[in-house]
Write an enzyme that holds these catalytic residues in place. Sequence first.
Site, PDB file in Angstrom:
ATOM      1  N   PHE A   1       0.848  -1.192   0.000  1.00  0.00           N
ATOM      2  CA  PHE A   1       0.000   0.000   0.000  1.00  0.00           C
ATOM      3  C   PHE A   1       0.885   1.244   0.000  1.00  0.00           C
ATOM      4  O   PHE A   1       1.751   1.392   0.858  1.00  0.00           O
ATOM      5  CB  PHE A   1      -0.939   0.059   1.216  1.00  0.00           C
ATOM      6  CG  PHE A   1      -1.863   1.250   1.155  1.00  0.00           C
ATOM      7  CD1 PHE A   1      -3.006   1.223   0.367  1.00  0.00           C
ATOM      8  CD2 PHE A   1      -1.562   2.418   1.841  1.00  0.00           C
ATOM      9  CE1 PHE A   1      -3.847   2.333   0.277  1.00  0.00           C
ATOM     10  CE2 PHE A   1      -2.402   3.539   1.757  1.00  0.00           C
ATOM     11  CZ  PHE A   1      -3.540   3.490   0.974  1.00  0.00           C
TER      12      PHE A   1
ATOM     13  N   ASP B   1       9.187   2.769   1.828  1.00  0.00           N
ATOM     14  CA  ASP B   1       7.992   3.472   2.281  1.00  0.00           C
ATOM     15  C   ASP B   1       7.854   3.221   3.787  1.00  0.00           C
ATOM     16  O   ASP B   1       7.350   2.182   4.209  1.00  0.00           O
ATOM     17  CB  ASP B   1       6.757   2.965   1.517  1.00  0.00           C
ATOM     18  CG  ASP B   1       5.476   3.683   1.948  1.00  0.00           C
ATOM     19  OD1 ASP B   1       5.485   4.340   3.011  1.00  0.00           O
ATOM     20  OD2 ASP B   1       4.474   3.573   1.220  1.00  0.00           O
TER      21      ASP B   1
ATOM     22  N   LYS C   1       2.491  10.072   8.247  1.00  0.00           N
ATOM     23  CA  LYS C   1       1.727   9.682   9.443  1.00  0.00           C
ATOM     24  C   LYS C   1       2.221  10.299  10.764  1.00  0.00           C
ATOM     25  O   LYS C   1       1.795  11.378  11.111  1.00  0.00           O
ATOM     26  CB  LYS C   1       1.630   8.165   9.516  1.00  0.00           C
ATOM     27  CG  LYS C   1       0.747   7.622   8.366  1.00  0.00           C
ATOM     28  CD  LYS C   1       0.154   6.255   8.629  1.00  0.00           C
ATOM     29  CE  LYS C   1      -1.008   5.964   7.707  1.00  0.00           C
ATOM     30  NZ  LYS C   1      -0.677   5.183   6.515  1.00  0.00           N
TER      31      LYS C   1
HETATM   32  C1  LIG Z   1      -0.943   5.466   5.081  1.00  0.00           C
HETATM   33  C2  LIG Z   1       0.089   5.044   4.123  1.00  0.00           C
HETATM   34  C3  LIG Z   1       0.330   5.760   2.930  1.00  0.00           C
HETATM   35  C4  LIG Z   1      -0.545   6.902   2.482  1.00  0.00           C
HETATM   36  O1  LIG Z   1      -0.457   7.999   3.335  1.00  0.00           O
HETATM   37  P1  LIG Z   1      -1.548   9.183   3.183  1.00  0.00           P
HETATM   38  O2  LIG Z   1      -1.028  10.231   4.144  1.00  0.00           O
HETATM   39  O3  LIG Z   1      -2.870   8.627   3.556  1.00  0.00           O
HETATM   40  O4  LIG Z   1      -1.496   9.649   1.784  1.00  0.00           O
HETATM   41  C5  LIG Z   1       1.368   5.341   2.136  1.00  0.00           C
HETATM   42  N1  LIG Z   1       2.142   4.289   2.461  1.00  0.00           N
HETATM   43  C6  LIG Z   1       1.936   3.579   3.593  1.00  0.00           C
HETATM   44  C7  LIG Z   1       2.829   2.427   3.911  1.00  0.00           C
HETATM   45  C8  LIG Z   1       0.906   3.922   4.455  1.00  0.00           C
HETATM   46  O5  LIG Z   1       0.682   3.196   5.555  1.00  0.00           O
END
Ligand SMILES: *Cc1c(COP(=O)(O)O)cnc(C)c1O
Length: 390
Positions: A128, A215, A244
């Site tokens: 994701f 990520d 986050k």
């Molecule tokens: C939450 C998340 C995103 C997206 O972040 P947003 O601030 O909602 O755009 C991308 N990568 C990972 C691994 C995430 O957990």
Amino acid sequence: MSDHLVHAYQSLPVNFTHGDGCYLWDSDGKQYLDALCGISVTSLGHNLPALTTAIQEQAASLLHTSNLYSIGWQQKLADLLCKNAKMDRVFFANSGAEANEAAIKLARLYGHQRDIDNPQIVVMQQAFHGRTMATLSATGSRKVQAGFEPLVSGFVRAPYNDIEAVRAIAENNRNVVAVLVEPVQGEAGIVIPDSGYLKALRQICDQHDWLLMLDEVQTGMGRSGKLFACQHENVVPDVMTLAKALGNGVPIGACVCNGAAADVIVPGKHGSTFGGNPLACRAAYTVLEYMLENGIADNAARRGEQLAALLRQGLAGNDQVAEIRHLGLLFAVELKQPCQALVGQALEQGLLINVTAENVIRLLPPLIISEAQTRALAELLIDCINQFTG
Ligand SMILES: *Cc1c(COP(=O)(O)O)cnc(C)c1O
């Protein structure tokens, strides 16, 4: 309920009015233990005095000037982030998806600078990376992609935690320029790869001049028991994305880059009106400084072990529990049955949790959680699970 909101979310009918530390209160005055942190955002808890003061002071002096001028707090935050990540430069965005967009653009530029006209990025199944067009195309979930075709091209997919699959791509595809991967897959259900996975990816990337892009939007900022999850394997990526918990609730994203990757983006290639604004950067600086000065990552490691021990003991007799796994306070209890209904039942009991991948209870509790609060969390959750599985 307003009729004027787009139906993007199936929000629970509970309205929180204030929070303090690990707790939230709703409009009826009922108290909840927050074991989710708004999906790994408020890692330092709610209403942290040092952060409140920093935000108040910044709001009273300066909110925005744009990147047409230099921004002191942006530079201070970049320095502190780079020092602790052992990396070189940061581009600031406003969210996780935006941080990943920056990384994807950076990888394509890097490819074109090396005369690769059709640069490809290796991404993983069940990954994701966000909801914008490029990041949903990088995401490995049909649910996220369905209905949004045509997707952005330029991604090659491999199974997660499968080094041989990535080696096979390296042998057959001369257009690859980067690997984009989560150190632990969050939305997929806290999927933790074998130890050595990131190190092996680092090696493949070095061999082929690919960028290793991690990520760490969910895994970063102390959540895994280290400031960044890649530090468990002593791996330094070329690109690392954060968001986050970086602002503890103030929106901010970061694309941190190292070595050759740090010089790819030059004036005119990328930008953001709000990215790196004084308010968000001062908030994030305050968050990072607080985490470093108060051993927050170490606490996440200790409380993660404690919670795992308590849940293993308390759920030992429950044959519907498939697995309890965690890295620090990236925590999952996987059941043998779908358990979305548990979220509402836990809410009734005053506990905030999440269910992802159908049958995985995901816990992302505050990293400041105490030993006693961890015990309270375990007791509440064990009761909820045992009631649910009957
Ligand atoms: C939450 C998340 C995103 C997206 O972040 P947003 O601030 O909602 O755009 C991308 N990568 C990972 C691994 C995430 O957990």
